[in-house]
Design an enzyme around this catalytic site. Structure first.
Site, PDB file in Angstrom:
ATOM      1  N   SER A 133       0.840  -1.199   0.000  1.00 39.62           N
ATOM      2  CA  SER A 133       0.000   0.000   0.000  1.00 39.62           C
ATOM      3  C   SER A 133       0.877   1.250   0.000  1.00 39.62           C
ATOM      4  CB  SER A 133      -0.966  -0.028   1.185  1.00 39.62           C
ATOM      5  OG  SER A 133      -2.114   0.742   0.906  1.00 39.62           O
ATOM      6  N   LYS A 185     -22.071  17.692   9.847  1.00 37.65           N
ATOM      7  CA  LYS A 185     -20.907  18.007  10.675  1.00 37.65           C
ATOM      8  C   LYS A 185     -20.387  16.787  11.437  1.00 37.65           C
ATOM      9  CE  LYS A 185     -17.760  20.661  12.331  1.00 37.65           C
ATOM     10  NZ  LYS A 185     -16.636  21.019  11.447  1.00 37.65           N
TER      11      LYS A 185
END
Length: 317
Positions: A133, A185
């Site tokens: 990765s 939010k």
């Protein structure tokens, strides 16, 4: 003997041991003008140098995040800059033993590698046990990639894992109260289920980082993006498989990578040096006698593959 004398005696002993440790550790190291690191010769000879820079552990942004166990982008970028500014350093070998980590930190290291190459200094990636990765992301910036046949690499992709504790908090009689300025939010909150809209928003963030990963591999390995996408489904592969797929140039060990670097730089011989930051007394007491306490929540998250709110190029086994 009273308590004050015992304390003074112990403090004096620690100070003496600290001085011995610092002096002993510095033996053989050479300060480099214009850089924060000392260099230690590990093999070879000659005025020309090959800098061996280790990328060990999960890739994080800062030294504080690394806690002595991760690969700090802050530290690695400083080492790469020092290699770029030292005229005697003719090439760099990155010894990568990392499952990856932060998307941003990986990209910062990658960009610094490209700057080093633009300065005319070839970079060779040498893969250890794992270079997956983000570990592969930064390796793709090198001019040559060397891996052991059994190295775990690949795992090209992005991951974001979040906890959902809604069921657990309900059983415990805990009811979170959230005040927010907008309906999105608290996206990714562990205290409630995620809406489909929120899933799509987070997925788009992952998709952007994924496209960046594919672009970096295609450019670094001179491959067509369609070829990369066939491999970029997150799967881990061996070094042997990676070579057959075009992700790795050569199978071998660290000495093989050093040989590649020497050849790319056109050198018959060179001194291989490692960078080390001079040890201070503060480091001695914080890392030696009084090691920092690990973050239990962070350890728990890592053990179950939870990466927190940050996107990561990370191989989670």
């Amino acid at each position: 003997m009273n308590t004050k004398r015992w304390v003074a005696l112990v403090a004096s002993a620690l100070l003496f041991l600290g001085m011995v440790y610092v002096v002993g550790r510095g033996a053989g190291s050479v300060p480099v003008v214009g850089g924060p690191f000392e260099e230690v010769a590990v093999q070879g000879e000659g005025a020309d140098k090959i800098a061996l820079i280790e990328v060990e552990g999960e890739i994080v942004g800062t030294d504080e995040e690394a806690l002595g166990e991760g690969a700090s982008a802050e530290e690695l970028r400083a080492q790469l800059r020092q290699a770029a500014n030292d005229a005697a350093v003719r090439a760099v070998v990155l010894r990568v033993n990392s499952p990856g980590g932060s998307v941003v930190a990986s990209d910062e290291i990658y960009r610094q590698i490209l700057q080093l190459r633009r300065a005319g200094k070839p970079v060779v990636a040498s893969m250890g046990e794992v270079a997956a990765s983000g570990g592969y992301f930064i390796s793709a910036g090198a001019e040559r990639v060397v891996a052991n046949a059994s190295t775990i690499t690949g795992s090209i992709g992005v991951i974001l894992v979040l906890l959902n504790l809604e069921g657990a908090t309900g059983k415990l009689g805990i009811e979170p109260v959230v005040f927010k300025s907008g309906r999105l939010k608290d996206i990714g909150s562990p205290f409630r289920d995620m809406t489909e809209e929120e899933r799509q928003i987070l997925q788009r963030l992952l998709d952007e980082s994924y496209e960046r990963f594919v672009e970096v591999v295609a450019e670094g390995r001179h491959m067509d993006e369609l070829e990369v996408r066939e491999l970029a489904d997150g799967r881990p592969i061996s070094g042997f498989q990676a070579q057959r797929a075009g992700l790795v140039d050569r199978l071998g060990d660290l000495d093989t990578a050093i040989e590649e670097a020497r050849n790319l730089a056109g050198l018959e011989s060179a001194t291989v040096v490692e960078y080390r930051r001079p040890l201070s007394f503060a480091d001695l007491f914080s890392r030696g006698f009084f090691p920092g306490v690990t973050d239990p929540l962070g350890e728990l998250e890592r053990s179950v593959g939870v990466t927190g709110p940050a996107l990561k190029y990370l191989y989670v086994a």
